[in-house]
Motif scaffolding. Structure first.
Motif, PDB file in Angstrom:
ATOM      1  N   ARG A 199       4.494   4.095  -0.657  1.00  0.00           N
ATOM      2  CA  ARG A 199       5.212   3.586   0.501  1.00  0.00           C
ATOM      3  C   ARG A 199       6.489   2.856   0.093  1.00  0.00           C
ATOM      4  N   GLY A 200       6.420   2.211  -1.070  1.00  0.00           N
ATOM      5  CA  GLY A 200       7.559   1.443  -1.561  1.00  0.00           C
ATOM      6  C   GLY A 200       8.820   2.271  -1.718  1.00  0.00           C
ATOM      7  N   GLN A 201       8.667   3.564  -2.022  1.00  0.00           N
ATOM      8  CA  GLN A 201       9.839   4.430  -2.167  1.00  0.00           C
ATOM      9  C   GLN A 201      10.554   4.587  -0.815  1.00  0.00           C
ATOM     10  N   GLU A 203      10.385   2.383   1.604  1.00  0.00           N
ATOM     11  CA  GLU A 203      10.936   1.083   1.975  1.00  0.00           C
ATOM     12  C   GLU A 203      12.236   0.808   1.231  1.00  0.00           C
ATOM     13  N   ALA A 204      12.265   1.163  -0.062  1.00  0.00           N
ATOM     14  CA  ALA A 204      13.482   0.934  -0.841  1.00  0.00           C
ATOM     15  C   ALA A 204      14.627   1.790  -0.301  1.00  0.00           C
ATOM     16  N   ALA A 205      14.310   3.014   0.101  1.00  0.00           N
ATOM     17  CA  ALA A 205      15.335   3.900   0.654  1.00  0.00           C
ATOM     18  C   ALA A 205      15.850   3.344   1.986  1.00  0.00           C
TER      19      ALA A 205
END
Lengths: 305, 265
Positions: A199-201, A203-205
């Motif tokens: 999920r962090g990918q 969110e970072a995007a």
């Protein structure tokens, strides 16, 4: 001295002298050998298994009905080569089309819009339900449902129509049927890959101002490749073999080519072996390709293998 | 002509970040229960509080990773998630929303570097694709920022080849590359091995000194004491207490703050 020493010289462990399970195990002189014996049993089993397999191959190979001279005679036959080209052509076009459409279906399935997601879900459910052969026959006989397909421009006399049977040849029916079938599976492979990305990918995007579409294609899908490639190559190899069913529609693929030949000369087994040989060659090439793809694209930026 | 009257007192500069009535629930759990907060330009605000108090959720409401159920977020005069049309605020999404959010930088607990890109590509991607810099400009900016966080020699490394501390420094460079109006830090050192915490805090301190507006959720009390202009104690979805680091950390008035600080000390 097996006990480890800490800095001040006090032992980290004490000698095991009691009659505990650990004490008995340490004292047992046969500890190594019991492990060794089970290993030996395993080896013996492997030897027997390999010997049995080799024996089977030898028996099959020496069976006169195998008729190796005939096998050699037809291995590079022009009709077989043409069939192989059809098989490969179908495999490549169906795979490309089904992965492109599969990506669309997977993205739809993961959409936040309920209706869009439901359509994708329904598509996958329907096309995984109908057996491939049944679907091919349906497409081939679509003319019974819609004898002609036409377009008429409203408020004018301009119209265009065509006989469905002329439009949908056996090869077209094979392509459509295979693509719709494989798309359902490709969509699931791609969806699984997308879900495997943290999920962090996403969110970072989001945080650097990427839209959801760009996030999917630039960040998530490349990262999803590590799980899409192994499963996707399995699907591709599956597609290669599934193309054999198109011989039912008299599409002149590899299987149909050898069938035509053995229907004439009755040398069924050697000609089927010709087909087996070429399917095996193609599958092996694809397996090697998978290995190279994984090494090139994946191990660089993922943990483990 | 000289003014006859005393000039009107210059109005305080408008805060760069303003939250009003921000609320967020997950099912029955009220993570954030109506928060008002102003952060001035160049200010460093640290949010401390027990885990599960909703402080991370509050931070994630600012850039709409978690869209608030209620309340408004304004960054540098822009109402995040809305656009005024015919004098009335309307919700925006897609490209317009992405454009608003791009000005709010964020550094995550788990770094979240793009796994398939090198350190340099991670930092250059946003400037290239979102800010519209040329490939060369984006690369130059990324190289400068990697040098600033002390990782010029790691430009070609993939995230998995870097230590946690190095990954987090790249993540800070990636956030800075967008020239953010405000930079959010969500427990940036909590996932790090103890010996790697220092290098990240050093970089954060340097970023704070250069005048970047920062909102930092952290458990590093010494960092808050040293760097923060203001400290907020957050518990149960509320701002319980706020003030200078000395006020909140050394002479807390609220019993909950006192209990928490006694725990972490």
């Amino acid at each position: 001295m097996t006990e480890q020493q800490v800095r001040d010289g006090a032992p980290l462990t004490r000698p095991v002298t009691d009659d505990s399970a650990l004490g008995r195990a340490l004292a047992a002189p046969s500890l190594e050998r019991t492990h060794g014996r089970s290993l030996l049993l395993g080896r013996a089993f492997s030897v027997v298994a390999v010997a049995a397999a080799v024996g089977l191959v030898v028996v099959l190979a020496r069976n006169p009905a195998m008729d190796w001279p005939t096998f050699a005679e037809y291995l590079f036959d022009e009709r077989v080569a043409a069939g192989l080209r059809m098989t490969l052509g179908l495999t490549v076009t169906v795979t490309v089309a089904s992965f492109v459409l599969g990506t669309v279906v997977a993205a739809m399935r993961l959409s936040r819009m309920r209706g869009v997601s439901a359509i994708a879900w329904a598509y996958v459910s329907v096309f995984r339900t109908i057996p491939l052969l049944v679907q091919l026959l349906l497409w081939f006989n679509i003319g019974y449902l819609f004898p002609s397909i036409g377009l008429t421009l409203p408020f004018t006399d301009l119209s265009w129509s065509v006989q469905t049977n002329n439009l949908i040849s056996a090869t077209t029916a094979a392509f459509i049927g295979l693509t719709l079938h494989e798309t359902a599976y490709a969509a699931e492979v791609i969806r699984g890959g997308i879900l495997s990305v943290e999920r962090g990918q996403h969110e970072a995007a989001h945080a650097i101002g990427l839209t959801r579409t760009r996030t999917l294609f630039a960040i998530v899908l490349p990262s999803a490749m590590r799980s899409i490639i192994p499963a996707g190559m399995g699907l591709l190899i599956g597609t290669l073999k599934h193309t054999a069913v198109v011989s039912y529609l008299a599409v002149s693929d590899l299987l149909y080519a050898v069938q035509l030949i053995y229907n004439a000369n009755y040398r069924v087994i050697p000609l089927l072996m010709v087909a087996v040989f070429w399917y095996a060659v193609c599958t092996t090439v694809l397996s090697v390709l998978q290995h190279l793809l994984e090494r090139h694209f994946i191990s660089r930026y993922t943990r483990g293998r | 002509m000289l003014p006859v009257h005393e000039p009107a007192p210059t109005t305080e500069p408008r805060p760069i970040l303003r939250l009003r009535g921000v609320q967020k629930s997950f099912g029955d759990v009220h993570a954030v229960r109506g928060v008002d907060l102003d952060v001035g330009r160049g200010e460093v605000v640290c949010i401390v509080g027990p885990s599960g108090s909703g402080k991370s959720t509050l931070l994630r409401c600012v850039n709409l990773i978690e869209p608030p159920d209620q309340g408004l977020v304004e960054v540098d005069g822009t109402l995040i998630g809305y656009e005024e049309r015919r004098g009335r605020p309307r919700r925006v999404s897609g490209r317009r929303l992405a454009h608003q959010v791009a000005r709010i930088g964020m550094v995550f607990q788990q770094f979240n570097l793009f796994a398939t890109m090198t350190a340099l590509e991670n930092v250059a991607y946003g400037p290239r694709r979102v800010l519209g810099l040329s490939a060369t400009e984006a690369r130059v900016r990324a190289e400068e920022l990697l040098a600033r966080v002390g990782l010029a020699d790691k430009a070609a490394s993939y995230p998995r080849q870097l230590s946690g501390g190095q990954q987090q420094r790249v993540a800070i460079a990636r956030a800075l590359a967008m020239e953010p109006v405000v930079l959010l830090f969500d427990e940036p050192t909590s996932a790090l091995d103890p010996e790697l915490v220092g290098e990240v805090l050093t970089v954060m301190e340097e970023v704070a000194r250069t005048g970047t507006t920062m909102l930092v959720v952290t458990h590093e009390m010494s960092f808050a004491r040293r760097v923060a202009d203001r400290v907020i104690f957050f518990d149960d979805g509320h701002v319980v207490e706020h003030g200078t680091p000395a006020d909140v950390l050394d002479s807390p008035r609220n019993p909950r703050t006192r209990a928490f600080l006694a725990e972490v000390r």
